[in-house]
Design an enzyme around this catalytic site. Structure first.
Site, short mmCIF file in Angstrom:
data_model
loop_
_atom_site.label_atom_id
_atom_site.label_comp_id
_atom_site.label_asym_id
_atom_site.label_seq_id
_atom_site.Cartn_x
_atom_site.Cartn_y
_atom_site.Cartn_z
N TYR A 23 0.81 -1.24 0.00
CA TYR A 23 0.00 0.00 0.00
C TYR A 23 0.84 1.28 0.00
CZ TYR A 23 -0.45 -0.37 5.28
OH TYR A 23 -0.27 -0.47 6.63
N GLU A 24 0.19 2.36 -0.37
CA GLU A 24 0.88 3.65 -0.61
C GLU A 24 1.95 3.52 -1.68
OE1 GLU A 24 -0.83 5.74 0.63
OE2 GLU A 24 -1.68 4.80 2.41
N GLY A 25 1.71 2.70 -2.67
CA GLY A 25 2.68 2.49 -3.75
C GLY A 25 3.55 1.28 -3.47
#
Lengths: 603, 603
Positions: free
Chosen positions: B440-442
């Protein structure tokens, strides 16, 4: 839901083209029945069973788990019916001896089918999976009566088996077990103690369960020299050989685990359970290793199966999921974005999975040939050589294929991005299921000590030389073959380095035995990478030859060469790290006192 | 049950001794209040909260999960009460601006506390965790009214925030979003669409939830240039600023996930929900990056916290569990076997965890200083330099610390052997929880492209040079210091190689942009290892100085030097593999057609 197709084309490549299984089987007593047609039919039928029967139960089994009620364990819905089909299909007896009701086909064939089972439903596969080890123990060490009573039922599959080794306070160190076996007046024993982590220890798939149990006789020597092996049935066989009176062994509880939820991992309580000695008293550890070696190869195959399963589904997703444009410009301009398989880093992940699946398959099938020869070979020199290679490669199959299998299933999650973390897609289950493979039947650390300590150094490096000589010969044979230079040159270098590193550790270990443990896991991983490099080089050669011969499957062979190239250029460099770590020696590991480890947080 | 003690001694070493936080804070406007005494008191109180309040809810929260009923989500038992304590303790406002009701303490201090929260209960930490990003977006881009209405509530903690970016068909590629924002007559917008993977999207911990939502205005430009950011409250604030009428946003379902079960990961349906534009129209992506950068550092800290948690428990187990004798002879002859911490391979695993925990902590605290300066620094040259380093290091903090965090939590399981796979011990939960941090978050792949493509190559390598110059200067300064040679010599070599590898990729990328993606993840990992090597070298120097100065904590400093030595000798060699993979280039990845990937199993 995840899909799966057995890699039949790749299996044909490895078996028929690369390792010449048809000739191998033709030379093998019992193997002559494994003609190419028969093999193909069995693999296709196995593929169908795995995909159509086992795969649909994999996610539901994970979500449902097992239920313990009133001492009885219920496996997830459908597991029992699938097992019935398995028995009716004659799968359990495939590679067993005709003398015990088996079909006498080669063990290697059962291992190929095992890959398919592990790829589609590992938790289910653990129910029949443990029977092989129990059967092996009885076959090698059981009395005729024990074989007639238990082995035939295991071969038929109507009963399943377990391996009861671990106790709460000991797993690796079985010399510490506390389970006791007290002789009874009629020559049997009363077994009392608690075993944990017993896979398929209790379930409703089969009418009886045959426990192979390690316990200590009264006045047994201390430690691992005082362990004996016993067979302890769940139901005592009656006069007709059918399940009769309930024995004093019961499931106390089920473990809650990270994965393989569909398999019953039991705490088993033995309360003066009636058992019978298998093999000589106090020689249980040796008998146990008979089970263990089969089980270790089996766990390596689990790593392989999960790798293939994860790869196939990640590939399908990568072809389908549209996200971003290729850095070098749109590849599917008609769509709102490109399929993510255009992105090099997604390809890196997919190729890592693919290379470990194909490399693992070659390693398993190469090792399986050795097993066939050990079991059935007629030539004693050939058998001895196969025995050496089998024993060298077993810890590599077990530990390397499960380590890279865990990496591969994680790459599968990564290809799916956030969706990989969601249960619905099935990719995270493969990670959770594969996590156990690095642990059970001896952790990676234990396999590494087995490889480096017991197999390589205890033979003064002779067992390794049997293998490195074969690699050397292959490299020599390709000298001057320009098409093969990209593979042979690095392989030859690594093969020589393998011996040097081994010698280096051996020298240091003469002064300090801890050097063995300090180098062991890096040594095992190094060995795994070099072994796969050898097999990929052979695969590349095979593929090049097929293309030169004008095959109409050029794309398949081209892909094989490209995969080999990826392996050499993007995975094999890891040997550089492992080699350096091996050479770093024990000092950086042993320098800290047990207290010093905690000084950052302990007050 | 797992235990945890905040690593206060190690924090003191990094903050006070190595990075001179007291001086750093003294120079920082607002930081002057963060005197050593105040900092120590805050850290001790945070440690207590994490251990006594959050830790006991970690396993129960995992087992219980969240419940969606009638559109309302109930977090696991105790989560709400813990959150109340958190708010009452003033934790949410710690590093917020006094203008918005914050305490104005440095951000770095909040990051240290975040490590403790993530180490003890990641799922819980994700409820307040997302508020920071939402608050950052409003602080930088919100109107005064929006700040007064929403930001103060977020700072106080009585409301929490979310980041609504991902949709079913797009995560990384936000240009594809379909959520629409239609202007209303009164200057607001009606937001309609579906967002997925919304952490803390709906829950019962706070009285209101502030969603920061990406959507497209009518006639917005195509792709990522047509995205706008909106604030959409769950309850419309009434005239008094309190939650009033329910807005048209609701949780449609909860995701079933591999880990962080205690956190509500929601599908959020926006049905003509009333929202307000944040920042200029069509500039939502830039605003989003404000949230994102804070969130990325936060996720890196999650990796660190889980590493430390796993390490501490594995260490306790390794000191306690008796199994086998040391190869070099019994170490605890009075016991039935030696504690497994005597075995070199167990030490290798523990030291890997320890080195990543301590190295990660140094990296976070080094980066946190840059963040403090960017936020509050008075000198513009200093701020610019800090900005460069912060932006360079953010993807490394995010991806490297989560990749090695996953490895470290898995080593924790491995130290426990089979028990590691059992839920009761808590080690497998750390693996499952940490798995999301790589996504998550890239994902790691996205961070790697950000580092290599956007940060390094787009600045023509200038941003990297700011850092490698600092490392070069450090190495130069230690020339002739024989005690430091074992660290400085390899560091200097790697530092030079870092630049050469970068140049090499840059040259190749001029011909083929795919070279960037092909090298990116290996480049990121390489960068992470070199960065930690620099910090460990500094730590070793600091420890050597302290010992030379006659410290009465010689054991602590000795352990620090030994950990640095382990890092250099047993982890840093991985750079050899990454460097070779970087140099292998794109060809081995791009050679296969999408079809060729599947030819082993597709018929």
């Amino acid at each position: 839901m995840p899909d799966y197709q057995a890699p039949l084309r790749d299996l044909r490549f490895v078996m028929d083209e690369m390792l010449d299984y048809p000739a191998h089987y033709a030379r093998l007593p019992g193997g002559e029945e494994a003609t190419p047609d028969v093999v193909a039919a069995i693999l296709e039928e196995g593929a169908r069973f795995a995909r159509e029967v086992l795969l649909p139960l994999n996610q539901s089994g994970d979500q449902e788990g097992c239920l313990l009620e009133g001492g009885e364990v219920k496996a997830p819905k459908g597991f029992k019916e699938a097992y019935q089909q398995y028995v009716e299909g004659g799968w359990p007896s495939l590679a067993a001896e005709p003398a015990h009701g088996g079909q006498g086909l080669p063990h290697s064939l059962a291992m190929v089918l095992s890959e398919m089972i592990c790829a589609t439903n590992l938790a289910w596969g653990m129910y029949p999976g443990l029977s092989h080890g129990a059967a092996d123990a009885l076959r090698h060490h059981g009395t005729e009566e024990q074989q007639a009573t238990y082995l035939t039922k295991l071969v038929e599959g109507v009963w399943t088996g377990t391996m009861c080794l671990t106790e709460p306070h000991c797993g690796t160190d079985l010399g510490l077990i506390k389970t006791r076996a007290v002789p009874t007046a009629d020559g049997a024993y009363e077994i009392t103690g608690t075993k944990i982590f017993i896979s398929a220890g209790e379930h409703d798939l089969a009418e009886n369960i045959v426990h192979l149990v390690l316990a200590k006789l009264p006045d047994a020597p201390e430690g691992s020299k005082g362990i004996s092996l016993f067979v302890v049935p769940k139901f005592m066989p009656d006069a007709g050989g059918n399940p009769g009176e309930r024995n004093g062994v019961a499931c106390g509880s089920l473990e809650h685990k990270m994965g393989i939820h569909g398999n019953a991992t039991c705490v088993m309580n033995f309360d003066a359970a009636r058992g019978f000695l298998v093999g000589p008293p106090n020689k249980g550890l040796a008998c146990m290793f008979t089970m263990m070696n089969a089980a270790r190869l089996g766990v390596g195959i689990q790593g392989l199966g999960l790798t293939e399963a994860s790869f196939q589904n990640a590939l399908a997703y990568a072809r389908d999921r549209l996200q971003m444009r290729a850095l070098s410009g749109p590849q599917a301009p008609e769509k709102p974005a490109d399929p993510i398989i255009v992105h090099p880093d997604v390809r890196r992940m997919l190729l890592t999975q693919k290379a470990f699946a194909e490399g693992g398959r070659m390693l398993v099938l190469y090792t399986a040939q050795m097993l066939d020869v050990v079991e059935h070979g007629q030539d004693s020199a050939e058998r001895e050589r196969a025995e050496t290679l089998l024993s060298l490669l077993t810890p590599i199959v077990k530990a390397f294929l499960t380590e890279v299998g865990f990496e591969a299933t994680n790459e599968g999650v990564q290809v799916f991005g956030g969706h990989g973390f969601i249960q619905e897609w099935g990719m995270e289950q493969l990670v959770r299921d594969s996590r156990i493979t690095r642990l059970y039947e001896g952790t990676t650390g234990i396999q590494a000590l087995d490889l480096l300590g017991r197999k390589v150094l205890m033979s003064q490096g002779e067992s390794l030389k049997v293998f490195t000589k074969e690699i050397h010969k292959f490299c020599k044979g390709e000298e001057g073959n320009a098409d093969m230079a990209e593979f042979v040159a690095p392989l030859a270098k690594l093969n020589a380095e393998w011996g040097e590193l081994t010698m280096g550790i051996g020298m240091k270990a003469m002064k300090d035995r801890e050097e063995v443990g300090a180098a062991s896991v890096d040594y095992l991983m190094y060995s795994g990478y070099v072994t796969l490099a050898y097999l990929f080089a052979r695969a590349a050669k095979q593929a090049q030859q097929a293309m030169a011969g004008g095959s109409d499957e050029a794309a398949f062979y081209q892909a094989k060469v490209k995969t080999a190239r990826f392996y050499f250029q993007r995975l094999l460099p890891r040997t550089r790290a492992h080699a350096q770590c091996i050479q770093a020696g024990a000092e950086p590991l042993m320098a800290l006192s047990a207290e010093e480890f905690g000084l950052g947080f302990e007050i």
